[in-house]
Motif scaffolding. Structure first.
Motif, mmCIF file in Angstrom:
data_model
loop_
_atom_site.group_PDB
_atom_site.id
_atom_site.type_symbol
_atom_site.label_atom_id
_atom_site.label_comp_id
_atom_site.label_asym_id
_atom_site.label_seq_id
_atom_site.Cartn_x
_atom_site.Cartn_y
_atom_site.Cartn_z
ATOM 1 N N GLU A 116 80.338 37.714 58.777
ATOM 2 C CA GLU A 116 81.136 37.376 57.595
ATOM 3 C C GLU A 116 81.248 35.857 57.442
ATOM 4 N N LEU A 117 81.480 35.160 58.551
ATOM 5 C CA LEU A 117 81.552 33.699 58.506
ATOM 6 C C LEU A 117 80.199 33.103 58.117
ATOM 7 N N HIS A 118 79.137 33.683 58.639
ATOM 8 C CA HIS A 118 77.794 33.214 58.302
ATOM 9 C C HIS A 118 77.571 33.254 56.787
ATOM 10 N N LYS A 119 77.939 34.344 56.161
ATOM 11 C CA LYS A 119 77.717 34.480 54.724
ATOM 12 C C LYS A 119 78.497 33.419 53.947
ATOM 13 N N LYS A 120 79.734 33.178 54.352
ATOM 14 C CA LYS A 120 80.551 32.188 53.649
ATOM 15 C C LYS A 120 80.051 30.768 53.892
ATOM 16 N N LEU A 121 79.627 30.488 55.130
ATOM 17 C CA LEU A 121 79.088 29.164 55.431
ATOM 18 C C LEU A 121 77.747 28.948 54.727
ATOM 19 N N LEU A 122 76.969 30.001 54.602
ATOM 20 C CA LEU A 122 75.708 29.884 53.874
ATOM 21 C C LEU A 122 75.961 29.545 52.403
ATOM 22 N N GLN A 145 89.448 18.703 51.740
ATOM 23 C CA GLN A 145 90.266 19.221 52.837
ATOM 24 C C GLN A 145 91.259 18.183 53.358
ATOM 25 N N GLY A 146 91.393 17.076 52.628
ATOM 26 C CA GLY A 146 92.471 16.149 52.927
ATOM 27 C C GLY A 146 92.086 14.823 53.524
ATOM 28 N N LEU A 147 90.826 14.613 53.887
ATOM 29 C CA LEU A 147 90.449 13.303 54.404
ATOM 30 C C LEU A 147 90.425 12.280 53.262
ATOM 31 N N PRO A 148 90.648 11.016 53.582
ATOM 32 C CA PRO A 148 90.627 9.989 52.534
ATOM 33 C C PRO A 148 89.274 9.939 51.827
ATOM 34 N N LYS A 149 89.297 9.614 50.554
ATOM 35 C CA LYS A 149 88.060 9.529 49.783
ATOM 36 C C LYS A 149 87.216 8.358 50.274
ATOM 37 N N THR A 150 85.939 8.644 50.509
ATOM 38 C CA THR A 150 84.973 7.595 50.832
ATOM 39 C C THR A 150 83.754 7.797 49.939
ATOM 40 N N TYR A 151 82.781 6.916 50.075
ATOM 41 C CA TYR A 151 81.658 6.894 49.143
ATOM 42 C C TYR A 151 80.328 6.855 49.896
ATOM 43 N N PRO A 152 79.274 7.408 49.302
ATOM 44 C CA PRO A 152 77.950 7.198 49.878
ATOM 45 C C PRO A 152 77.517 5.755 49.637
ATOM 46 N N ARG A 153 76.596 5.276 50.453
ATOM 47 C CA ARG A 153 76.105 3.911 50.271
ATOM 48 C C ARG A 153 74.958 3.928 49.262
ATOM 49 N N ALA A 154 75.010 3.020 48.310
ATOM 50 C CA ALA A 154 73.981 2.944 47.269
ATOM 51 C C ALA A 154 72.590 2.779 47.896
ATOM 52 N N LEU A 214 86.170 30.207 51.999
ATOM 53 C CA LEU A 214 86.315 30.072 53.454
ATOM 54 C C LEU A 214 87.776 29.940 53.874
ATOM 55 N N GLY A 215 88.650 29.718 52.922
ATOM 56 C CA GLY A 215 90.063 29.464 53.251
ATOM 57 C C GLY A 215 90.273 28.061 53.788
ATOM 58 N N ALA A 216 89.288 27.163 53.558
ATOM 59 C CA ALA A 216 89.344 25.828 54.135
ATOM 60 C C ALA A 216 90.276 24.888 53.387
ATOM 61 N N HIS A 223 86.400 23.894 60.826
ATOM 62 C CA HIS A 223 87.238 24.996 61.296
ATOM 63 C C HIS A 223 86.445 26.303 61.321
ATOM 64 N N ALA A 224 85.794 26.627 60.221
ATOM 65 C CA ALA A 224 85.008 27.864 60.156
ATOM 66 C C ALA A 224 83.820 27.813 61.096
ATOM 67 N N SER A 225 83.251 26.627 61.287
ATOM 68 C CA SER A 225 82.097 26.490 62.178
ATOM 69 C C SER A 225 82.488 26.764 63.621
ATOM 70 N N VAL A 226 83.653 26.293 64.019
ATOM 71 C CA VAL A 226 84.137 26.589 65.375
ATOM 72 C C VAL A 226 84.459 28.078 65.504
ATOM 73 N N GLU A 227 85.024 28.651 64.454
ATOM 74 C CA GLU A 227 85.312 30.095 64.480
ATOM 75 C C GLU A 227 84.025 30.902 64.649
ATOM 76 N N LEU A 228 82.959 30.477 63.990
ATOM 77 C CA LEU A 228 81.679 31.175 64.122
ATOM 78 C C LEU A 228 81.158 31.079 65.549
ATOM 79 N N TRP A 229 81.178 29.903 66.124
ATOM 80 C CA TRP A 229 80.739 29.717 67.513
ATOM 81 C C TRP A 229 81.553 30.611 68.449
ATOM 82 N N ASP A 230 82.865 30.594 68.272
ATOM 83 C CA ASP A 230 83.736 31.398 69.135
ATOM 84 C C ASP A 230 83.472 32.893 68.963
ATOM 85 N N ALA A 231 83.223 33.324 67.730
ATOM 86 C CA ALA A 231 82.975 34.744 67.470
ATOM 87 C C ALA A 231 81.702 35.214 68.166
#
Length: 332
Positions: free
Chosen positions: A264-270, A292-301, A321-323, A245-253
């Protein structure tokens, strides 16, 4: 083993792996008529705790990214731990992503392998799916091909798959110079662009100047704002996946000339990037998605999950970020 719906069969190549592609160069380039630009997050691959892919969790991530305003998505790349996927998993993951996207946004298929033969085999597995392009990482093992061998690698891929190719320039010991990238794109027309990584913005700026008619994407996660001001055609980077969400906002800005908001978005994303950048970056990225609400998943060993300290830093950065208010319903 995941079995895709009936539409899956129509997505798979129906030609022999030894049969030449009958399409001419113009027809093979049709997939890039609408050139993907903007924010294109590289998806995490939804592994279970036992290391298998839970294909039913591909669609929720696709929907979430599109709902955030993303302009496309990449699957099977480094954020998706594509180097760990066997051929069958790779084919099924790209098919599931294409099916979930349903034409709403372009899908780019990542390829991370160490031989021309294997790269071609993977490209052929997905070339008859609705894939916009292949994102191909130069060979990443200890030994580095010379410049002519690198040109020949991408030429053979283009000739034998007939697919548009984006070079993912990321491997530190196999990093391609702007001059070599430009040479490859000039000599191999189906190499349509570069995903430029590493933190050196001069190399990025040089490439933008040397290849003005090609697609140059930023993967300089910490410096998306200056990348966009330099004229990047878009971005494909883990930070987009962690905070779409914030990344799209940065592109649009930046596109709107609103540099106060963009800075401001750059600083928060950094701040978020500093929290997730580590040897287990894919694990930290998927943890950010889970918050942010997606189902929990795992990295592969053997990749470890995000540590307690990493989790705390990621949560704090996302809150700034308000995310954490932009959650989705977890899939059952």
């Amino acid at each position: 083993m995941w079995i895709a719906p009936l539409t899956f069969a129509s997505l798979l190549p129906n030609r022999s792996s030894h049969e030449p592609d009958p399409r001419d160069d113009n027809e093979r380039g049709l997939a890039m008529k609408n050139r993907p630009t903007g924010v294109i997050p590289p998806m995490t691959t939804p592994f279970t705790s036992s290391g298998e892919i839970d294909f039913k969790l591909v669609a929720p991530q696709v929907d979430w990214l599109i709902g955030a305003g993303s302009h496309g998505m990449a699957a099977g790349g480094s954020t998706g731990e594509g180097h760990t996927l066997d051929h069958e998993e790779y084919r099924d993951l790209i098919a599931a992503t294409v099916e979930a996207a349903r034409g709403r946004a372009p899908v780019i298929a990542g390829i991370i392998v160490d031989s021309t033969r294997d790269a071609i085999r993977r490209g052929k597995l997905v070339r008859d799916m609705d894939v916009a392009a292949l994102q191909v990482t130069p060979v990443h093992y200890l030994f580095k091909p010379d410049e002519q061998a690198m040109v020949d690698h991408f030429r053979r891929m283009a000739d034998e798959t007939g697919m548009p190719i984006i070079i993912y320039n990321v491997v530190p010991w196999s990093y391609l110079s702007p001059a070599l990238l430009t040479r490859i794109m000039t000599e191999v027309p189906l190499v349509v662009g570069v995903k430029q990584s590493a933190g050196d913005l001069k190399l990025f700026a040089d490439l933008m100047m040397m290849a003005p008619d090609k697609l140059i994407y930023s993967a300089v996660d910490a410096l998306m704002y200056p990348s966009y001001t330099l004229g990047a055609h878009g971005s494909i980077a883990a930070i987009l996946t962690a905070a779409p969400h914030a990344s799209v906002e940065l592109w649009d800005a930046v596109k709107a000339g609103d540099h106060v908001t963009a800075l401001e978005l750059h600083k928060k994303l950094l701040t978020l990037w500093n929290a997730i950048i580590a040897d287990n970056l894919p694990a930290c990225t998927r943890y950010a998605q889970t918050l942010q609400g997606l189902p929990k998943t795992y990295p592969r060993a053997p990749m470890p999950e995000a540590s307690a300290a990493q989790q705390a830093a990621i949560g704090k950065a996302l809150a700034e970020l308000g995310a954490l208010g932009s959650q989705v319903e977890a899939a059952e």
